[in-house]
Design a protein around this motif. Structure first.
Motif, PDB file in Angstrom:
ATOM      1  N   ARG A   2       0.840  -1.187   0.000  1.00  0.00           N
ATOM      2  CA  ARG A   2       0.000   0.000   0.000  1.00  0.00           C
ATOM      3  C   ARG A   2       0.881   1.246   0.000  1.00  0.00           C
ATOM      4  N   LEU A   3       0.554   2.229  -0.865  1.00  0.00           N
ATOM      5  CA  LEU A   3       1.246   3.505  -0.889  1.00  0.00           C
ATOM      6  C   LEU A   3       0.596   4.431   0.128  1.00  0.00           C
ATOM      7  N   GLN A   4       1.417   4.968   1.037  1.00  0.00           N
ATOM      8  CA  GLN A   4       0.940   5.854   2.083  1.00  0.00           C
ATOM      9  C   GLN A   4       1.736   7.163   2.043  1.00  0.00           C
ATOM     10  N   LEU A   5       1.012   8.285   2.126  1.00  0.00           N
ATOM     11  CA  LEU A   5       1.621   9.609   2.066  1.00  0.00           C
ATOM     12  C   LEU A   5       1.482  10.277   3.427  1.00  0.00           C
ATOM     13  N   LEU A   6       2.555  10.921   3.878  1.00  0.00           N
ATOM     14  CA  LEU A   6       2.620  11.397   5.251  1.00  0.00           C
ATOM     15  C   LEU A   6       3.176  12.817   5.308  1.00  0.00           C
ATOM     16  N   ALA A   7       2.665  13.630   6.233  1.00  0.00           N
ATOM     17  CA  ALA A   7       3.152  14.997   6.418  1.00  0.00           C
ATOM     18  C   ALA A   7       3.081  15.358   7.888  1.00  0.00           C
ATOM     19  N   ALA A   8       4.098  16.070   8.372  1.00  0.00           N
ATOM     20  CA  ALA A   8       4.127  16.508   9.766  1.00  0.00           C
ATOM     21  C   ALA A   8       4.648  17.934   9.842  1.00  0.00           C
ATOM     22  N   LEU A   9       4.132  18.689  10.800  1.00  0.00           N
ATOM     23  CA  LEU A   9       4.578  20.059  11.032  1.00  0.00           C
ATOM     24  C   LEU A   9       4.831  20.218  12.538  1.00  0.00           C
ATOM     25  N   PRO A  10       5.987  19.767  13.018  1.00  0.00           N
ATOM     26  CA  PRO A  10       6.255  19.743  14.457  1.00  0.00           C
ATOM     27  C   PRO A  10       6.540  21.139  15.019  1.00  0.00           C
ATOM     28  N   MET A  42       8.510  26.596  15.501  1.00  0.00           N
ATOM     29  CA  MET A  42       8.319  25.468  14.603  1.00  0.00           C
ATOM     30  C   MET A  42       9.632  24.720  14.397  1.00  0.00           C
ATOM     31  N   TYR A  43       9.498  23.427  14.172  1.00  0.00           N
ATOM     32  CA  TYR A  43      10.633  22.575  13.845  1.00  0.00           C
ATOM     33  C   TYR A  43      10.566  22.262  12.347  1.00  0.00           C
ATOM     34  N   ASN A  44      11.524  21.476  11.860  1.00  0.00           N
ATOM     35  CA  ASN A  44      11.607  21.182  10.429  1.00  0.00           C
ATOM     36  C   ASN A  44      10.380  20.416   9.934  1.00  0.00           C
ATOM     37  N   PRO A  45       9.663  20.939   8.917  1.00  0.00           N
ATOM     38  CA  PRO A  45       8.542  20.196   8.326  1.00  0.00           C
ATOM     39  C   PRO A  45       9.029  18.897   7.693  1.00  0.00           C
ATOM     40  N   PHE A  46       8.138  17.915   7.635  1.00  0.00           N
ATOM     41  CA  PHE A  46       8.500  16.580   7.158  1.00  0.00           C
ATOM     42  C   PHE A  46       7.456  16.090   6.169  1.00  0.00           C
ATOM     43  N   LEU A  47       7.915  15.608   5.011  1.00  0.00           N
ATOM     44  CA  LEU A  47       7.057  14.955   4.024  1.00  0.00           C
ATOM     45  C   LEU A  47       7.656  13.601   3.682  1.00  0.00           C
ATOM     46  N   ALA A  48       6.782  12.599   3.481  1.00  0.00           N
ATOM     47  CA  ALA A  48       7.298  11.260   3.213  1.00  0.00           C
ATOM     48  C   ALA A  48       6.280  10.434   2.446  1.00  0.00           C
ATOM     49  N   SER A  49       6.784   9.430   1.759  1.00  0.00           N
ATOM     50  CA  SER A  49       5.952   8.379   1.166  1.00  0.00           C
ATOM     51  C   SER A  49       6.432   7.046   1.705  1.00  0.00           C
ATOM     52  N   GLN A  50       5.511   6.103   1.800  1.00  0.00           N
ATOM     53  CA  GLN A  50       5.818   4.823   2.420  1.00  0.00           C
ATOM     54  C   GLN A  50       5.144   3.696   1.655  1.00  0.00           C
ATOM     55  N   LEU A  51       5.846   2.579   1.522  1.00  0.00           N
ATOM     56  CA  LEU A  51       5.273   1.346   1.002  1.00  0.00           C
ATOM     57  C   LEU A  51       5.185   0.344   2.149  1.00  0.00           C
ATOM     58  N   ALA A  52       3.983  -0.223   2.360  1.00  0.00           N
ATOM     59  CA  ALA A  52       3.768  -1.149   3.476  1.00  0.00           C
ATOM     60  C   ALA A  52       3.145  -2.437   2.949  1.00  0.00           C
ATOM     61  N   TRP A  53       3.794  -3.568   3.257  1.00  0.00           N
ATOM     62  CA  TRP A  53       3.363  -4.881   2.792  1.00  0.00           C
ATOM     63  C   TRP A  53       2.737  -5.678   3.929  1.00  0.00           C
ATOM     64  N   ASP A  54       1.612  -6.319   3.651  1.00  0.00           N
ATOM     65  CA  ASP A  54       1.026  -7.320   4.539  1.00  0.00           C
ATOM     66  C   ASP A  54       1.540  -8.679   4.085  1.00  0.00           C
ATOM     67  N   LEU A  55       2.404  -9.306   4.882  1.00  0.00           N
ATOM     68  CA  LEU A  55       3.029 -10.571   4.510  1.00  0.00           C
ATOM     69  C   LEU A  55       2.210 -11.786   4.942  1.00  0.00           C
ATOM     70  N   GLY A  56       1.112 -11.551   5.661  1.00  0.00           N
ATOM     71  CA  GLY A  56       0.285 -12.649   6.128  1.00  0.00           C
ATOM     72  C   GLY A  56       0.721 -13.158   7.494  1.00  0.00           C
ATOM     73  N   ASP A  57      -0.204 -13.858   8.175  1.00  0.00           N
ATOM     74  CA  ASP A  57       0.061 -14.442   9.491  1.00  0.00           C
ATOM     75  C   ASP A  57       0.500 -13.399  10.506  1.00  0.00           C
ATOM     76  N   GLY A  58       0.030 -12.162  10.359  1.00  0.00           N
ATOM     77  CA  GLY A  58       0.331 -11.109  11.322  1.00  0.00           C
ATOM     78  C   GLY A  58       1.613 -10.350  11.069  1.00  0.00           C
ATOM     79  N   PHE A  59       2.371 -10.716  10.054  1.00  0.00           N
ATOM     80  CA  PHE A  59       3.643 -10.054   9.781  1.00  0.00           C
ATOM     81  C   PHE A  59       3.468  -8.958   8.732  1.00  0.00           C
ATOM     82  N   GLY A  60       4.163  -7.846   8.941  1.00  0.00           N
ATOM     83  CA  GLY A  60       4.164  -6.756   7.985  1.00  0.00           C
ATOM     84  C   GLY A  60       5.524  -6.096   7.953  1.00  0.00           C
ATOM     85  N   VAL A  61       5.829  -5.457   6.829  1.00  0.00           N
ATOM     86  CA  VAL A  61       7.090  -4.741   6.687  1.00  0.00           C
ATOM     87  C   VAL A  61       6.836  -3.482   5.880  1.00  0.00           C
TER      88      VAL A  61
END
Length: 281
Positions: free
Chosen positions: A100-108, A123-142
């Protein structure tokens, strides 16, 4: 529901964005000395979350906040640091290589104070990110995250860009959250107003959900892996603590307490109280 809540917690873990390095930078700024700092990503900010698990499709608001005191060694001044990290996370319907593609943003934002000196907030340094998350089955993810901290021109943030990579592994079956999240930060400038080494953080979680309650031990460690100047002294630390959380149907609350077990060149031991709320839209 337990799997969904564990996955929802990954939003905060993937995007929280602040560091004890900022405390060091602000401390030195307040005392009118050249600023130096360790991790740009706050060590411990992602504990308690199943960051390896993909989120269900949707939009999430996650706020992680903490306050603590680092007791100075050998008569050095105590330093307080308060941090607030509001995050928006979008778990998109897009799949890439099964992830799954996940998009993330933070403004600390943060507030820092030195004993017998002024306090600063901003304010602290703004943060932008994209993430790929896999469901490997049996409760495991990476998951793998690639993000960027953008520079800011105040005393409390860093004036250089930092590339942030994160690799997380989670097990979330039967109410467990067993997660290790490794974070690697790369500075794009060797010398700046704030000295930025490359760093590695490791956030660890081993919690169990029983009904609406979640409890268990947590911990984190961090290491500077480069020396940006000849006189820079690398920082490292290890902290341990415990977490309690409660699920109010749509709203999840967490709190945890951590204390430094060992440290090098941070100038003292840190005791820190953390809180987090997770709200899916």
């Amino acid at each position: 529901m337990l799997k969904k809540l564990a996955a929802v917690r990954a939003a905060a873990l993937s995007v929280a964005a602040l560091s004890m390095g900022a405390l060091c930078a602000a401390t030195l700024s307040l005392t009118a000395s050249p600023a130096s700092a360790g991790s740009v990503t706050q060590p411990g900010e992602t504990v308690g979350l199943a960051t390896g698990a993909p989120l269900p499709q949707g939009v999430y608001f996650v706020d992680t906040f903490n306050w603590g005191v680092r007791k100075g060694d050998n008569g050095a001044a105590d330093v307080t640091l308060g941090v607030n990290i509001p995050v928006l996370a979008w778990a998109t319907p897009t799949k890439i290589a099964g992830a799954r593609l996940q998009l993330l943003a933070a403004l600390p934002a943060l507030e820092v104070g030195v004993q017998n000196a002024d306090h600063e907030n901003g304010m602290y340094n703004p943060f932008l990110a994209s993430q790929l998350a896999w469901d490997l089955g049996d409760g495991f993810g990476v998951s793998y995250l690639l993000g960027v901290y953008f520079p800011v021109g105040n005393k409390l943030g860093f004036d250089s860009t930092n590339i942030n990579q994160r690799l997380a592994v989670s097990y979330t079956n039967d109410g467990w959250n067993l997660t290790a999240n490794g974070i690697y930060g790369i500075s794009t400038r060797d010398v700046s107003k704030t000295i930025n080494p490359d760093f590695v953080n490791l956030d660890l979680t081993a919690t169990k959900t029983l009904g609406n309650w979640t409890v268990g031990p947590v911990g984190f460690a961090s290491w500077d892996v480069t020396s940006p100047t000849a006189t820079y002294e690398k920082q490292s630390q290890l902290a341990l603590g415990g977490l309690v959380g409660y699920n109010f149907s749509q709203l999840t609350l967490q709190g945890y307490l951590t204390r430094t077990v060992t440290e090098e060149n941070y100038g003292g031991t840190d005791t820190r109280a953390w809180g987090r709320l997770i709200l899916p839209f």
